[in-house]
Design an enzyme around this catalytic site. Structure first.
Site, PDB file in Angstrom:
ATOM      1  N   ARG A 118      71.718  61.848  82.297  1.00 32.18           N
ATOM      2  CA  ARG A 118      70.493  61.438  81.582  1.00 32.18           C
ATOM      3  C   ARG A 118      69.319  61.130  82.502  1.00 32.18           C
ATOM      4  O   ARG A 118      68.412  60.381  82.128  1.00 32.18           O
ATOM      5  CB  ARG A 118      70.766  60.241  80.666  1.00 32.18           C
ATOM      6  CG  ARG A 118      71.821  60.533  79.601  1.00 32.18           C
ATOM      7  CD  ARG A 118      71.769  59.523  78.471  1.00 32.18           C
ATOM      8  NE  ARG A 118      72.941  59.680  77.611  1.00 32.18           N
ATOM      9  CZ  ARG A 118      74.067  58.998  77.752  1.00 32.18           C
ATOM     10  NH1 ARG A 118      74.174  58.099  78.690  1.00 32.18           N
ATOM     11  NH2 ARG A 118      75.073  59.222  76.946  1.00 32.18           N
ATOM     12  N   LYS A 140      56.623  69.903  83.719  1.00 33.36           N
ATOM     13  CA  LYS A 140      57.317  70.829  82.829  1.00 33.36           C
ATOM     14  C   LYS A 140      58.558  71.382  83.518  1.00 33.36           C
ATOM     15  O   LYS A 140      58.479  71.912  84.625  1.00 33.36           O
ATOM     16  CB  LYS A 140      56.405  71.985  82.440  1.00 33.36           C
ATOM     17  CG  LYS A 140      55.376  71.622  81.389  1.00 33.36           C
ATOM     18  CD  LYS A 140      54.697  72.888  80.867  1.00 33.36           C
ATOM     19  CE  LYS A 140      53.623  72.564  79.853  1.00 33.36           C
ATOM     20  NZ  LYS A 140      52.986  73.783  79.342  1.00 33.36           N
ATOM     21  N   GLU A 182      46.253  81.859  89.316  1.00 36.37           N
ATOM     22  CA  GLU A 182      46.237  80.489  88.776  1.00 36.37           C
ATOM     23  C   GLU A 182      45.195  79.634  89.500  1.00 36.37           C
ATOM     24  O   GLU A 182      44.561  78.766  88.900  1.00 36.37           O
ATOM     25  CB  GLU A 182      47.629  79.841  88.885  1.00 36.37           C
ATOM     26  CG  GLU A 182      48.726  80.566  88.125  1.00 36.37           C
ATOM     27  CD  GLU A 182      48.773  80.225  86.626  1.00 36.37           C
ATOM     28  OE1 GLU A 182      48.030  79.324  86.177  1.00 36.37           O
ATOM     29  OE2 GLU A 182      49.547  80.883  85.912  1.00 36.37           O
ATOM     30  N   LYS A 224      44.499  70.278  88.065  1.00 35.12           N
ATOM     31  CA  LYS A 224      45.559  70.203  87.056  1.00 35.12           C
ATOM     32  C   LYS A 224      45.900  68.752  86.733  1.00 35.12           C
ATOM     33  O   LYS A 224      46.115  68.404  85.568  1.00 35.12           O
ATOM     34  CB  LYS A 224      46.809  70.960  87.532  1.00 35.12           C
ATOM     35  CG  LYS A 224      47.891  70.960  86.467  1.00 35.12           C
ATOM     36  CD  LYS A 224      48.962  71.999  86.652  1.00 35.12           C
ATOM     37  CE  LYS A 224      49.934  71.947  85.477  1.00 35.12           C
ATOM     38  NZ  LYS A 224      51.072  72.874  85.654  1.00 35.12           N
ATOM     39  N   GLU A 234      50.683  67.452  76.255  1.00 39.38           N
ATOM     40  CA  GLU A 234      50.120  68.705  75.762  1.00 39.38           C
ATOM     41  C   GLU A 234      49.819  68.699  74.274  1.00 39.38           C
ATOM     42  O   GLU A 234      50.296  69.537  73.513  1.00 39.38           O
ATOM     43  CB  GLU A 234      51.038  69.888  76.083  1.00 39.38           C
ATOM     44  CG  GLU A 234      50.351  71.211  75.834  1.00 39.38           C
ATOM     45  CD  GLU A 234      51.068  72.348  76.561  1.00 39.38           C
ATOM     46  OE1 GLU A 234      50.742  73.487  76.270  1.00 39.38           O
ATOM     47  OE2 GLU A 234      51.901  72.077  77.429  1.00 39.38           O
ATOM     48  N   ARG A 238      45.152  69.664  77.528  1.00 42.93           N
ATOM     49  CA  ARG A 238      46.066  70.292  78.473  1.00 42.93           C
ATOM     50  C   ARG A 238      46.248  71.780  78.194  1.00 42.93           C
ATOM     51  O   ARG A 238      46.506  72.573  79.092  1.00 42.93           O
ATOM     52  CB  ARG A 238      47.419  69.599  78.442  1.00 42.93           C
ATOM     53  CG  ARG A 238      48.416  70.205  79.409  1.00 42.93           C
ATOM     54  CD  ARG A 238      49.591  69.284  79.615  1.00 42.93           C
ATOM     55  NE  ARG A 238      50.598  69.891  80.478  1.00 42.93           N
ATOM     56  CZ  ARG A 238      51.597  69.214  81.014  1.00 42.93           C
ATOM     57  NH1 ARG A 238      51.719  67.938  80.774  1.00 42.93           N
ATOM     58  NH2 ARG A 238      52.472  69.814  81.780  1.00 42.93           N
ATOM     59  N   ASN A 242      46.281  76.957  79.801  1.00 43.77           N
ATOM     60  CA  ASN A 242      46.868  78.231  79.399  1.00 43.77           C
ATOM     61  C   ASN A 242      45.837  79.343  79.269  1.00 43.77           C
ATOM     62  O   ASN A 242      46.099  80.365  78.637  1.00 43.77           O
ATOM     63  CB  ASN A 242      47.630  78.059  78.081  1.00 43.77           C
ATOM     64  CG  ASN A 242      48.876  77.220  78.261  1.00 43.77           C
ATOM     65  OD1 ASN A 242      49.596  77.367  79.253  1.00 43.77           O
ATOM     66  ND2 ASN A 242      49.126  76.317  77.328  1.00 43.77           N
ATOM     67  N   HIS A 245      46.900  82.911  79.235  1.00 43.14           N
ATOM     68  CA  HIS A 245      48.359  82.950  79.107  1.00 43.14           C
ATOM     69  C   HIS A 245      48.814  83.542  77.777  1.00 43.14           C
ATOM     70  O   HIS A 245      49.891  84.129  77.709  1.00 43.14           O
ATOM     71  CB  HIS A 245      48.948  81.546  79.272  1.00 43.14           C
ATOM     72  CG  HIS A 245      49.006  81.103  80.708  1.00 43.14           C
ATOM     73  ND1 HIS A 245      47.880  80.980  81.497  1.00 43.14           N
ATOM     74  CD2 HIS A 245      50.049  80.774  81.509  1.00 43.14           C
ATOM     75  CE1 HIS A 245      48.237  80.569  82.702  1.00 43.14           C
ATOM     76  NE2 HIS A 245      49.545  80.439  82.734  1.00 43.14           N
ATOM     77  N   HIS A 249      51.117  86.453  78.186  1.00 50.17           N
ATOM     78  CA  HIS A 249      52.507  86.470  77.713  1.00 50.17           C
ATOM     79  C   HIS A 249      52.785  87.706  76.872  1.00 50.17           C
ATOM     80  O   HIS A 249      53.872  88.269  76.926  1.00 50.17           O
ATOM     81  CB  HIS A 249      52.799  85.212  76.884  1.00 50.17           C
ATOM     82  CG  HIS A 249      53.154  84.017  77.709  1.00 50.17           C
ATOM     83  ND1 HIS A 249      53.168  82.745  77.196  1.00 50.17           N
ATOM     84  CD2 HIS A 249      53.528  83.896  79.003  1.00 50.17           C
ATOM     85  CE1 HIS A 249      53.515  81.892  78.147  1.00 50.17           C
ATOM     86  NE2 HIS A 249      53.723  82.568  79.253  1.00 50.17           N
ATOM     87  N   HIS A 262      54.069  87.224  86.551  1.00 46.56           N
ATOM     88  CA  HIS A 262      53.388  86.306  85.643  1.00 46.56           C
ATOM     89  C   HIS A 262      51.907  86.179  85.991  1.00 46.56           C
ATOM     90  O   HIS A 262      51.041  86.290  85.112  1.00 46.56           O
ATOM     91  CB  HIS A 262      54.066  84.933  85.698  1.00 46.56           C
ATOM     92  CG  HIS A 262      53.366  83.877  84.904  1.00 46.56           C
ATOM     93  ND1 HIS A 262      53.342  83.873  83.526  1.00 46.56           N
ATOM     94  CD2 HIS A 262      52.638  82.789  85.299  1.00 46.56           C
ATOM     95  CE1 HIS A 262      52.641  82.824  83.112  1.00 46.56           C
ATOM     96  NE2 HIS A 262      52.205  82.152  84.157  1.00 46.56           N
TER      97      HIS A 262
END
Lengths: 365, 365
Positions: A118, A140, A182, A224, A234, A238, A242, A245, A249, A262
């Protein structure tokens, strides 16, 4: 060495950035509470840097796990290798997991740290430009599911991030460029002066100039951190991170993961977001062209795949996580240096953006 | 209906306790943000209560997943069934996962909620006494690993807990007793007056008296909330909640999971902790016997397995999570109603505790 403190209350942590930091034990020691350390790396990065990092951790009981390399292995089966190793070596809840590698290693090691007993301590040592500017801030972590990317994961903050810019000397040129996509993004969404700096220094960055890289990485992490601080989970601003993105994607999904990197998909996706922002009258053609030209100089693609249709874009974009209760939200630019997240646009503008002739635009610059 | 607020800053949530709450939509509605709801239950509880709960959720798009029943299925493969269902039904990050069932369902549904798209809303509807008094507070979620119980998981708080005491009418008598072991534990570790109340009301509790159960569950959740509030991530006093668990886990492991119920193993383990506390001179023989007698009246075992040796106990206890850097910490009683966590005891006292004749002690009461 530059140090940046990411402020998150009791979960605040430092990012150290500079040349040769991998071999400096005094950076790591204050962030390791117990005696056990588990380094998670992959089969590509391990042979290059594992020995150096292990030597710097001579005071601890160090174990390492080398995962297979690639996004295709970012799944539960590979994650299980980490848990198996930790339990077999009887690592207790005071162990520290160190991620040594790119974004995939960081996402998986971070998720393993979030879940093992945990939650145990976690240090990021990102070795690709993309992971240095992207994964160092935001917490993330996660793995892919057969039905979607990053669908299973956690928000989990590291105790520290150690960025050795020397590790970029071994990075393939194509991946360095992908990371620059990025970096440029931060200029576009929230820092117009940094965009100017990048126009002056993009050649030095591509030549792996250590001082230029240290500055660019620090500025990207700062940008960032500012955005993430304002919105840790998010729910709002935030999402501006993206930029490019959602379109990107769609390109990655259509082409099959790994065909485009990417960062390459994000570059072409960002060009589409610039185009749409221009068509909405929010930025000038000149501003759009500045963004496109910088992507080109960074060695990045600025034209989506030639045979990819508007319908294919829409289909892939609809399953993206940015869809809330069925509405498609997009990250667009109000100005160069200021992004917004919105689902308030005429559908025809999106259609025109998908149908635009990016080959002709690129050729005209 | 009784309402208890668990205070955890921005993650505070209410626990509603009373007869017939499952059919009350107005309790659930304030805690559901989106339109999608996924009920996670199992093959035993689903046929009893799924229809009633689904009816109360008529205003939402409701999906359900019935997991196979039992601790043996508390693993990644079963967890995957939840992710598969959520993704197939295109649940987005505003979905709410509701756990309908006992501890295993709650642990798995909670871990799925913690990980799905890096965290979605979560409501607990525990239907066993054990899960009502144990899983409602503390935010522990997770799954087992082939090499250890609960080794992979997260701390994740629910948005609300709805406890329908009527669900205990369908609970097998043996499981009701197993739940009472944890109820008695709260009296022993932090609430001597509650211990007295239990001595007066244990027969009513075993007869499924709704008012007595509502009070006992509320008092247990309050006691746990007090301890957890003081120590959310289990670095200190929270470990006192594990009274009887280190000995008890050893019994469960030795016998094979499922042969003894968790609460039964905790009962016998608690008797051993009482014995050791008495041998250390911390509690009187009379106090020890009060605890043992109450466990007996609750229908619980107070004698460890006849053929289990001291060496087997020590071997299983050594791999317990409570071991930090190699030292074995135990939860013991300073007084009736006050527990401590300590590794500061003579090894001979532990040995004598493991070798004591519990059959003779129980027979003498």
């Amino acid at each position: 060495m530059q140090t940046l403190k990411v402020e998150l209350g009791e979960r605040s942590y430092p990012i150290y950035i500079g040349e040769g930091l991998l071999g400096q034990p005094e950076l790591l020691a204050p962030h390791i509470a117990g005696r056990q350390v588990a380094i998670v790396t992959n089969e590509t990065v391990g042979p290059l840097y594992l020995e150096q990092l292990s030597r710097a951790l001579g005071a601890y009981s160090v174990m390492s796990v080398a995962l297979p390399d690639g996004e295709a292995y970012k799944n539960w089966e590979t994650l299980q290798l980490i848990f198996d190793a930790l339990l077999t070596a009887r690592h207790d809840r005071r162990t520290t997991i160190i991620a040594l590698g790119g974004g995939v290693v960081g996402d998986m090691a971070g998720f393993a740290a979030a879940c093992y007993q945990r939650g145990v301590d976690f240090i990021q040592v990102p070795t690709t430009l993309l992971s240095q500017v992207d994964s160092s801030v935001g917490g993330k972590t996660g793995i892919n599911h057969p039905l979607g990317k990053n669908m299973v994961g956690a928000f989990y903050q590291p105790n520290a991030v150690v960025i050795d810019t020397a590790s970029l000397k071994s990075l393939p040129e194509r991946e360095l460029s992908a990371g620059l996509a990025e970096v440029i993004k931060y200029g576009l969404i929230c820092d117009e002066p940094f965009l100017g700096w990048l126009e002056d220094n993009v050649d030095a960055l591509r030549a792996v100039d250590q001082a230029a890289l240290t500055y660019a990485i620090k500025r990207s992490c700062e940008a960032k951190a500012e955005v993430v601080n304002a919105d840790e989970r998010e729910t709002g601003v935030r999402a501006t991170l993206n930029l490019g993105h959602t379109f990107g994607h769609a390109i990655e999904t259509q082409m099959g993961y790994g065909v485009w990197l990417h960062g390459e998909a994000v570059a072409a996706g960002t060009v589409m977001a610039l185009e749409m922002s221009m068509r909405l009258g929010w930025i000038s053609q000149q501003a759009r062209d500045r963004g496109i030209r910088l992507m080109q100089r960074a060695g990045l693609p600025v034209v989506p795949p030639a045979d990819m249709t508007a319908e294919q874009f829409l289909q892939h974009m609809a399953v993206d996580k940015k869809v809330i209760d069925g509405r498609m939200r997009l990250v667009l630019l109000r100005h160069l240096g200021e992004a917004v997240v919105t689902d308030d646009y005429p559908t025809e503008v999106l259609q025109a953006t998908l149908a635009a002739d990016y080959r002709a635009i690129a050729a005209s610059l």
